[in-house]
Design an enzyme around this catalytic site. Structure first.
Site, mmCIF file in Angstrom:
data_model
loop_
_atom_site.group_PDB
_atom_site.id
_atom_site.type_symbol
_atom_site.label_atom_id
_atom_site.label_comp_id
_atom_site.label_asym_id
_atom_site.label_seq_id
_atom_site.Cartn_x
_atom_site.Cartn_y
_atom_site.Cartn_z
ATOM 1 N N CYS A 192 46.368 -3.210 14.898
ATOM 2 C CA CYS A 192 45.762 -4.531 15.131
ATOM 3 C C CYS A 192 46.811 -5.605 15.367
ATOM 4 O O CYS A 192 46.657 -6.451 16.257
ATOM 5 C CB CYS A 192 44.914 -4.937 13.932
ATOM 6 S SG CYS A 192 43.735 -3.700 13.355
ATOM 7 N N ASP A 193 47.867 -5.603 14.558
ATOM 8 C CA ASP A 193 48.768 -6.750 14.494
ATOM 9 C C ASP A 193 50.196 -6.483 14.953
ATOM 10 O O ASP A 193 51.002 -7.411 15.033
ATOM 11 C CB ASP A 193 48.814 -7.289 13.057
ATOM 12 C CG ASP A 193 47.455 -7.756 12.570
ATOM 13 O OD1 ASP A 193 46.667 -8.226 13.412
ATOM 14 O OD2 ASP A 193 47.178 -7.642 11.366
ATOM 15 N N CYS A 214 47.231 -3.318 9.103
ATOM 16 C CA CYS A 214 46.859 -2.612 10.335
ATOM 17 C C CYS A 214 47.896 -2.867 11.425
ATOM 18 O O CYS A 214 47.880 -3.915 12.066
ATOM 19 C CB CYS A 214 45.472 -3.036 10.802
ATOM 20 S SG CYS A 214 44.925 -2.203 12.306
#
Length: 320
Positions: free
Chosen positions: A140-141, A137
């Site tokens: 997300c990261d 992701c």
């Protein structure tokens, strides 16, 4: 076998399911959450979470889910350590479900929050370096890799979108694809090829993720035409080969799209069966974020409360 009855039966215990439980419990529906195979959902295998609202500092995914569960239980939710193996939705409310334990769960409404899992390559080092350089992701990261050399593995819309997103954090992004042309939409390809920060490696597959105690530092690539092996240095690798929604349980009972995601009425968590609601990643193939999952869980609970109010009014009218 024990029979558990509730006004609101929630299948799944990630951010969507627990948010639905919090709202449902506060509305007096005394929800039961059947936690499933992975209690807490995907956040329990996520380390640093920096984009969930309300936390100035980085928090840990497992801790965040523990807090959500504690909040749900505090307001009256019952958590059940079980996994649903079959459901009967087509015969209407009250709905029935059977757990692996043999227990029966009966709910006036059902909230489906079974989520989706990222697809992985299944090669050496992938799980070893998960959270230490390997992610599924970018949204997300990606922030953790600002200014670093990163790669995206895949060739569909998800992969191209992830590569484009990562240019917000890195000027050195490489897309690795096993074929000589992408499967993504043409407009996305045009944006990708026009961006000087993105390079594409064609006809390459990942044989192994390499690194040390500090984390990932390279990929071992195989040329799909020549068979040549090369090591490609990188500090972050994003596997973007799609997601698999956990919807096998509902086949033949609920409508799904071509990728297996549950179909809901646009802008709502309502399925085609009155009293059955779907929230979180099981119905969302676009955003797939903890905060959007929690939002749809809230929506499911609010719509469930309205449905039950209508149901109760109809029953009272008949009795009168």
């Amino acid at each position: 076998m024990t029979t558990h009855t509730t006004r609101m039966l929630i299948i799944g215990s990630g951010p969507a399911g627990l948010s639905a439980a919090i709202y449902g419990a506060r509305a007096g529906m005394k929800p039961i959450v059947v936690q499933g195979l992975q209690p807490g959902g995907q956040l329990t295998i996520t380390t640093d979470v920096e984009n969930y609202p309300g936390f100035r500092d980085v928090v840990q995914g497992p801790w965040l889910m523990q807090e959500m569960q504690a909040q749900a239980e505090h307001v009256g939710t019952r958590m059940m350590w079980d996994m649903i193996s079959s459901v009967d939705l087509v015969n209407g409310s009250p709905f029935k479900a059977i757990g692996d334990s043999g227990d029966e769960y009966i709910g006036d409404v059902v909230v489906i929050a079974t989520g989706a899992q990222a697809k992985w390559l299944g090669v050496a080092g992938e799980q070893t370096f998960s959270g230490k350089g390997v992610s599924a992701c970018a949204t997300c990261d990606g922030f953790f890799y600002r200014g670093k050399k990163v790669v995206v593995i895949g060739g569909g819309n998800t992969a191209v979108e992830e590569a484009l997103y990562l240019t917000n954090h890195s000027d050195d992004v490489t897309l690795i694809h096993r074929r000589e042309e992408l499967r993504s939409e043409k407009i996305l390809q045009e944006r990708l090829f026009a961006d000087p920060r993105i390079n594409v490696l064609w006809n390459k597959t990942v044989d192994e993720f390499l690194g040390d105690e500090k984390g990932l530092n390279a990929l071992r690539l195989r040329d799909t035409i020549s068979g040549e092996i090369q090591d490609f240095a990188t500090e972050g690798a994003f596997v973007a080969i799609g997601h698999a929604p956990a919807t096998e349980l509902f086949k033949g009972q609920l409508e799904m799209d071509e990728s297996g995601y549950l179909v809901v009425e646009p802008g709502t968590p309502k399925t085609a069966i009155p009293g059955v609601f779907a929230c979180g990643d099981v119905m969302d193939h676009t955003y797939r974020q903890a905060v959007t999952a929690a939002g749809t869980g809230c929506m499911a609970a609010l719509d469930a409360e309205r449905f039950l109010g209508t149901l109760d009014f109809a029953k009272d009218a008949v009795q009168a």
